[in-house]
Every structure is written in structure tokens, then in C-alpha cells.
Motif scaffolding. Structure first.
Motif, PDB file in Angstrom:
ATOM      1  N   SER A 161       0.824  -1.211   0.000  1.00 22.14           N
ATOM      2  CA  SER A 161       0.000   0.000   0.000  1.00 22.14           C
ATOM      3  C   SER A 161       0.857   1.259   0.000  1.00 22.14           C
ATOM      4  O   SER A 161       0.545   2.233  -0.702  1.00 22.14           O
ATOM      5  CB  SER A 161      -0.926  -0.006   1.225  1.00 22.14           C
ATOM      6  N   PHE A 162       1.952   1.243   0.774  1.00 22.67           N
ATOM      7  CA  PHE A 162       2.837   2.406   0.812  1.00 22.67           C
ATOM      8  C   PHE A 162       3.453   2.670  -0.558  1.00 22.67           C
ATOM      9  O   PHE A 162       3.646   3.830  -0.945  1.00 22.67           O
ATOM     10  CB  PHE A 162       3.946   2.197   1.848  1.00 22.67           C
ATOM     11  N   ARG A 163       3.781   1.612  -1.293  1.00 21.26           N
ATOM     12  CA  ARG A 163       4.430   1.792  -2.597  1.00 21.26           C
ATOM     13  C   ARG A 163       3.528   2.559  -3.552  1.00 21.26           C
ATOM     14  O   ARG A 163       3.972   3.506  -4.218  1.00 21.26           O
ATOM     15  CB  ARG A 163       4.812   0.432  -3.173  1.00 21.26           C
ATOM     16  N   LEU A 164       2.280   2.156  -3.641  1.00 19.17           N
ATOM     17  CA  LEU A 164       1.361   2.821  -4.557  1.00 19.17           C
ATOM     18  C   LEU A 164       1.070   4.247  -4.108  1.00 19.17           C
ATOM     19  O   LEU A 164       1.126   5.189  -4.917  1.00 19.17           O
ATOM     20  CB  LEU A 164       0.058   2.023  -4.663  1.00 19.17           C
ATOM     21  N   ALA A 165       0.777   4.428  -2.810  1.00 18.74           N
ATOM     22  CA  ALA A 165       0.442   5.768  -2.315  1.00 18.74           C
ATOM     23  C   ALA A 165       1.634   6.718  -2.423  1.00 18.74           C
ATOM     24  O   ALA A 165       1.477   7.884  -2.810  1.00 18.74           O
ATOM     25  CB  ALA A 165      -0.045   5.679  -0.870  1.00 18.74           C
ATOM     26  N   ALA A 166       2.831   6.230  -2.101  1.00 18.73           N
ATOM     27  CA  ALA A 166       4.009   7.100  -2.132  1.00 18.73           C
ATOM     28  C   ALA A 166       4.356   7.521  -3.556  1.00 18.73           C
ATOM     29  O   ALA A 166       4.692   8.692  -3.800  1.00 18.73           O
ATOM     30  CB  ALA A 166       5.198   6.383  -1.491  1.00 18.73           C
ATOM     31  N   ASN A 167       4.279   6.605  -4.507  1.00 21.89           N
ATOM     32  CA  ASN A 167       4.608   6.953  -5.886  1.00 21.89           C
ATOM     33  C   ASN A 167       3.597   7.922  -6.480  1.00 21.89           C
ATOM     34  O   ASN A 167       3.981   8.864  -7.198  1.00 21.89           O
ATOM     35  CB  ASN A 167       4.687   5.690  -6.744  1.00 21.89           C
ATOM     36  N   MET A 168       2.324   7.720  -6.204  1.00 17.07           N
ATOM     37  CA  MET A 168       1.325   8.648  -6.715  1.00 17.07           C
ATOM     38  C   MET A 168       1.427  10.002  -6.022  1.00 17.07           C
ATOM     39  O   MET A 168       1.267  11.048  -6.668  1.00 17.07           O
ATOM     40  CB  MET A 168      -0.077   8.059  -6.528  1.00 17.07           C
ATOM     41  N   SER A 169       1.714  10.015  -4.727  1.00 16.33           N
ATOM     42  CA  SER A 169       1.864  11.285  -4.006  1.00 16.33           C
ATOM     43  C   SER A 169       3.069  12.063  -4.502  1.00 16.33           C
ATOM     44  O   SER A 169       3.003  13.287  -4.671  1.00 16.33           O
ATOM     45  CB  SER A 169       2.002  11.021  -2.498  1.00 16.33           C
ATOM     46  N   ALA A 170       4.179  11.367  -4.737  1.00 16.82           N
ATOM     47  CA  ALA A 170       5.394  12.051  -5.194  1.00 16.82           C
ATOM     48  C   ALA A 170       5.162  12.734  -6.531  1.00 16.82           C
ATOM     49  O   ALA A 170       5.630  13.863  -6.754  1.00 16.82           O
ATOM     50  CB  ALA A 170       6.539  11.051  -5.300  1.00 16.82           C
ATOM     51  N   GLY A 171       4.438  12.083  -7.429  1.00 13.86           N
ATOM     52  CA  GLY A 171       4.176  12.692  -8.725  1.00 13.86           C
ATOM     53  C   GLY A 171       3.363  13.964  -8.617  1.00 13.86           C
ATOM     54  O   GLY A 171       3.672  14.972  -9.260  1.00 13.86           O
ATOM     55  N   HIS A 172       2.322  13.949  -7.774  1.00 11.80           N
ATOM     56  CA  HIS A 172       1.489  15.130  -7.617  1.00 11.80           C
ATOM     57  C   HIS A 172       2.249  16.258  -6.907  1.00 11.80           C
ATOM     58  O   HIS A 172       2.025  17.438  -7.206  1.00 11.80           O
ATOM     59  CB  HIS A 172       0.221  14.774  -6.844  1.00 11.80           C
ATOM     60  N   ILE A 173       3.129  15.907  -5.984  1.00 11.03           N
ATOM     61  CA  ILE A 173       3.916  16.931  -5.303  1.00 11.03           C
ATOM     62  C   ILE A 173       4.867  17.623  -6.280  1.00 11.03           C
ATOM     63  O   ILE A 173       5.017  18.853  -6.276  1.00 11.03           O
ATOM     64  CB  ILE A 173       4.685  16.315  -4.119  1.00 11.03           C
ATOM     65  N   VAL A 174       5.507  16.840  -7.140  1.00 10.01           N
ATOM     66  CA  VAL A 174       6.426  17.422  -8.133  1.00 10.01           C
ATOM     67  C   VAL A 174       5.660  18.325  -9.093  1.00 10.01           C
ATOM     68  O   VAL A 174       6.124  19.428  -9.441  1.00 10.01           O
ATOM     69  CB  VAL A 174       7.168  16.305  -8.887  1.00 10.01           C
ATOM     70  N   LEU A 175       4.486  17.899  -9.538  1.00 12.71           N
ATOM     71  CA  LEU A 175       3.681  18.737 -10.421  1.00 12.71           C
ATOM     72  C   LEU A 175       3.258  20.025  -9.730  1.00 12.71           C
ATOM     73  O   LEU A 175       3.224  21.096 -10.357  1.00 12.71           O
ATOM     74  CB  LEU A 175       2.444  17.961 -10.889  1.00 12.71           C
ATOM     75  N   ALA A 215      -0.218   0.762 -11.185  1.00 16.36           N
ATOM     76  CA  ALA A 215      -1.363  -0.153 -11.099  1.00 16.36           C
ATOM     77  C   ALA A 215      -0.942  -1.572 -11.457  1.00 16.36           C
ATOM     78  O   ALA A 215      -1.380  -2.546 -10.823  1.00 16.36           O
ATOM     79  CB  ALA A 215      -2.479   0.324 -12.032  1.00 16.36           C
ATOM     80  N   TYR A 216      -0.070  -1.699 -12.444  1.00 13.36           N
ATOM     81  CA  TYR A 216       0.410  -3.029 -12.831  1.00 13.36           C
ATOM     82  C   TYR A 216       1.283  -3.642 -11.736  1.00 13.36           C
ATOM     83  O   TYR A 216       1.158  -4.840 -11.436  1.00 13.36           O
ATOM     84  CB  TYR A 216       1.197  -2.926 -14.142  1.00 13.36           C
ATOM     85  N   ILE A 217       2.161  -2.844 -11.122  1.00 10.70           N
ATOM     86  CA  ILE A 217       3.034  -3.365 -10.061  1.00 10.70           C
ATOM     87  C   ILE A 217       2.203  -3.794  -8.859  1.00 10.70           C
ATOM     88  O   ILE A 217       2.489  -4.825  -8.229  1.00 10.70           O
ATOM     89  CB  ILE A 217       4.076  -2.297  -9.667  1.00 10.70           C
ATOM     90  N   PHE A 218       1.170  -3.029  -8.534  1.00 14.97           N
ATOM     91  CA  PHE A 218       0.310  -3.377  -7.405  1.00 14.97           C
ATOM     92  C   PHE A 218      -0.324  -4.750  -7.615  1.00 14.97           C
ATOM     93  O   PHE A 218      -0.295  -5.607  -6.724  1.00 14.97           O
ATOM     94  CB  PHE A 218      -0.769  -2.299  -7.240  1.00 14.97           C
ATOM     95  N   CYS A 219      -0.888  -4.977  -8.799  1.00 13.87           N
ATOM     96  CA  CYS A 219      -1.520  -6.271  -9.090  1.00 13.87           C
ATOM     97  C   CYS A 219      -0.486  -7.364  -9.307  1.00 13.87           C
ATOM     98  O   CYS A 219      -0.757  -8.536  -9.016  1.00 13.87           O
ATOM     99  CB  CYS A 219      -2.423  -6.129 -10.305  1.00 13.87           C
TER     100      CYS A 219
END
Length: 231
Positions: A161-175, A215-219
């Protein structure tokens, strides 16, 4: 204007395009149901987009033990498509990003991990317990290996769960950071603004790819966890 770069993760800081999180998730699941084209002779544009995703995830699931668990392949493949849609819809400006929050990703990963564990334990308790001790280990190292293996199995839903949330959060923070700097340089430097706009466009394309990959890595990790199921 948002007070800081983390305000985009607070649904109550500003009015979003989807003010209700429950409504947002229902809309994503509705989109998944709408792309089912089993009643039509000719595939629609939505099914043309969904079909390669289905074949990709089913190919991965066929390589693991999850395809022998009743319903596991259907659940993971549906979760894969839903995650892609939620990640992509989170890229809409001024939209609450659901997949960047740990409570949402944990609500997806923890039930799947728990179901695999309980199913394996109910099928063969001895083989399930045997996974806690690797083969060929020396006797004096067995107690430490049991503790390490137990810890690694227990923290799986958290790391997933941390992997998906952290990667998506990092992208939005950079943007958010690039957008703030671009707005600041609008009245000071034309060249700097042009460079930042090009950088933003390039990173947006990169973030779209991250939405699909995460999404692919999560599944993928969920399907690999099924290999520990007793069989």
C-alpha cells in the motif's frame, strides 16, 4: 491559491471536481461496467482500450498460482482496471487524488493479502506454517529465520500500500512544485517560464505512464503473493 504543496491531498481545502469521495469511486466503478461489451457485435472504443489491459494482466496471472484460486484472477484483473482509471482521473486538475492516500490503497491490499493467508491456512495449515522456514537452513539459524520470514509476510500489505500511495503522491507533489515555480516566473523570466512549461508537459506524460505502471506493479505483487498459497 493553495497554502502548501500538500494541500492537493486534502479534499476539504478547496472545491474539487468530485466533492464526494464515495461518488468519485462509484463513478470509476461505473466506467468499468460501461466498458463491458459482451452484448455487442463490434467492440467499442472503450473496449479497444480495455482489451490490451485485460490480456496483459491475465498473462501475468497465468504465470502464478492465482489462476488456480477461484475468483482471484477476476478480482485482481478488475482491480487493475479500476486502479488505472482512478490514477488517471487523479491527473485531472483540481481533482482529489484518491490513490495517493494510504487508507485507500490499504483498503485494497490488506483484504487481498488476508484472504490469501486465510485461504492457505484453511487449505493446509502445515504447508502454510512451513513457508515461515526456508529449506536447507542450519538449525542454529532457524529461530531468526522464522522471525524474519514472519515479519516480512506480516508487513506485505503495508509495503504494498505504501508503494502505490508514495509513488502517486510524489508525482502530484512534483507537479505542484513545478506549477508554483512556473506561476512565479510568469512575470519575471520568459525563457524560464517556457522551460518550466516544457518540463511540466514532459512530466505530465511521464506521470501518465506512472499511473499505468504503478497499477500493474500493485496487481503484479498481489499475484506473486499467491505463490505462497499452499498447494
Amino acid at each position: 491559491m493553495m497554502p502548501d504543496i500538500f494541500s492537493s491531498f486534502d479534499p476539504y481545502m478547496y472545491n474539487t471536481l468530485f466533492p464526494s469521495n464515495s461518488l468519485f469511486i462509484v463513478m470509476n466503478m461505473t466506467l468499468v461496467l460501461l466498458v463491458q461489451t459482451g452484448y455487442w457485435m463490434i467492440n467499442s472504443r472503450q473496449s479497444t482500450f480495455i482489451s490490451p489491459l485485460k490480456s496483459t494482466i491475465f498473462t501475468q496471472l497465468s504465470r502464478t498460482f492465482s489462476h488456480q484460486l477461484k475468483g482471484a484472477s477476476s478480482i485482481i484483473s478488475s482491480m487493475f482496471i479500476i486502479l488505472i482509471m482512478i490514477n488517471l482521473m487523479g491527473m485531472i486538475p483540481y481533482t482529489f487524488s484518491t490513490s495517493s492516500h494510504l487508507i485507500f490503497t490499504l483498503a485494497l491490499g490488506f483484504p487481498m493479502w488476508l484472504s490469501f493467508t486465510l485461504s492457505s491456512g484453511s487449505y493446509s495449515p502445515k504447508k502454510t506454517i512451513a513457508h515461515f522456514l526456508p529449506d536447507g537452513a542450519p538449525d542454529w539459524l532457524n529461530p531468526f529465520l522464522v522471525i524474519i520470514e514472519t515479519t516480512s509476510i506480516v508487513v506485505r500489505p503495508l509495503t504494498l500500500s505504501f508503494r502505490l500511495a508514495a509513488n502517486m503522491s510524489a508525482g502530484h507533489i512534483v507537479l505542484s512544485l513545478v506549477g508554483i515555480y512556473c506561476a512565479s516566473a510568469w512575470f519575471t523570466s520568459t525563457l524560464g517560464t517556457s522551460m518550466l512549461i516544457l518540463t511540466t508537459l514532459g512530466y505530465v506524460l511521464f506521470e501518465f505512464a506512472i499511473c499505468l505502471i504503478q497499477a500493474y506493479i500493485f496487481c503484479l505483487l498481489l499475484s506473486l503473493y499467491s505463490d505462497d498459497h499452499a498447494h
